[in-house]
Write an enzyme that holds these catalytic residues in place. Structure first.
Site, short mmCIF file in Angstrom:
data_model
loop_
_atom_site.label_atom_id
_atom_site.label_comp_id
_atom_site.label_asym_id
_atom_site.label_seq_id
_atom_site.Cartn_x
_atom_site.Cartn_y
_atom_site.Cartn_z
N GLY A 49 0.83 -1.22 -0.05
CA GLY A 49 0.04 0.03 0.03
C GLY A 49 0.79 1.13 0.02
O GLY A 49 1.96 1.05 0.32
N GLN A 54 3.04 9.55 2.32
CA GLN A 54 4.50 9.12 1.80
C GLN A 54 5.15 9.58 0.59
O GLN A 54 6.38 9.53 0.33
CB GLN A 54 4.68 7.25 1.85
N CYS A 92 7.82 -0.79 5.97
CA CYS A 92 7.26 0.48 5.09
C CYS A 92 8.18 1.10 4.40
O CYS A 92 9.33 1.12 4.77
CB CYS A 92 6.79 1.40 6.22
N LEU A 93 7.72 1.42 3.24
CA LEU A 93 8.74 2.02 2.12
C LEU A 93 9.25 3.26 2.75
O LEU A 93 10.39 3.71 2.32
CB LEU A 93 7.87 2.44 1.04
N HIS A 134 -2.46 -0.03 8.66
CA HIS A 134 -1.15 0.62 8.35
C HIS A 134 -1.29 1.97 7.51
O HIS A 134 -0.80 2.81 7.85
CB HIS A 134 -0.21 -0.36 7.64
N GLU A 135 -2.02 1.83 6.40
CA GLU A 135 -2.19 3.11 5.72
C GLU A 135 -2.86 4.16 6.16
O GLU A 135 -2.75 5.23 6.19
CB GLU A 135 -2.74 2.76 4.22
N HIS A 138 -0.95 5.95 8.63
CA HIS A 138 -0.26 6.92 7.86
C HIS A 138 -0.74 8.54 7.83
O HIS A 138 -0.15 9.38 7.90
CB HIS A 138 0.10 6.60 6.47
ZN LIG Z 1 3.98 2.61 5.57
#
Ligand SMILES: [Zn+2]
Length: 157
Positions: A49, A54, A92-93, A134-135, A138
């Site tokens: 995702g 991000q 996580c990216l 998770h998203e 963010h």
């Molecule tokens: Zn993340």
């Protein structure tokens, strides 16, 4: 379209609470381009995702990879969560090289608008529920390392 640049910790944008998206914005060409670029970026970087913060945008938008292709979540809200939670591995990216176990609700109901501006109510469980939590975190400036079980990673100030 080139893939978008993903920002990493300790960039302060990742800690900001994102703004709700105005309904009128959803139908614009720029918005469609952004969603499409986010979907491509997520796939190219092998992410499960990708949330707008991000890529440096403080708006309540995320894309999630599903078996039917990328889905777009606009102004998502978790309306129900199971009492039961389970541990699972996350990364996580925006936090390269760190992976850890995070406890998440097993099953959730999420209300959001899709790219066409249609209101969706989706029940998700397992990995899909995990990625959504998770998203959505963010969008509130919360990162998985905040919730990681066991040893806390110390962030540089
Ligand atoms: Zn993340």
């Amino acid at each position: 379209m080139p893939i978008l640049k993903i920002i990493t910790i300790p960039n302060p944008i990742l800690r900001k609470k994102s703004k709700e998206i105005n309904f009128k914005e959803i139908n614009t060409r720029d918005f469609a381009k952004l969603v499409s670029a986010m979907g491509k970026t997520m796939i190219k970087t092998d992410g499960a995702g990708l949330a707008a913060p991000q890529i440096g945008k403080s708006i309540r938008l995320a894309v999630i990879n599903s078996k039917d292709g990328p889905i777009c979540l606009i102004n998502p809200k978790i309306t129900r969560k199971s009492w039961a939670r389970e541990l699972g591995q996350e990364g996580c990216l925006s936090i390269p090289g760190i992976f850890g176990q995070v406890k998440r609700h097993k099953k959730i109901t999420v209300a959001y608008y899709n790219q066409a501006g249609k209101k969706i109510k989706q029940v998700a469980q397992g990995l899909m529920a995990r990625v959504m939590q998770h998203e959505i975190d963010h969008l509130d400036g919360i990162l998985f390392i905040d919730k990681m079980a066991g040893k806390k990673i110390k962030q540089h100030e």
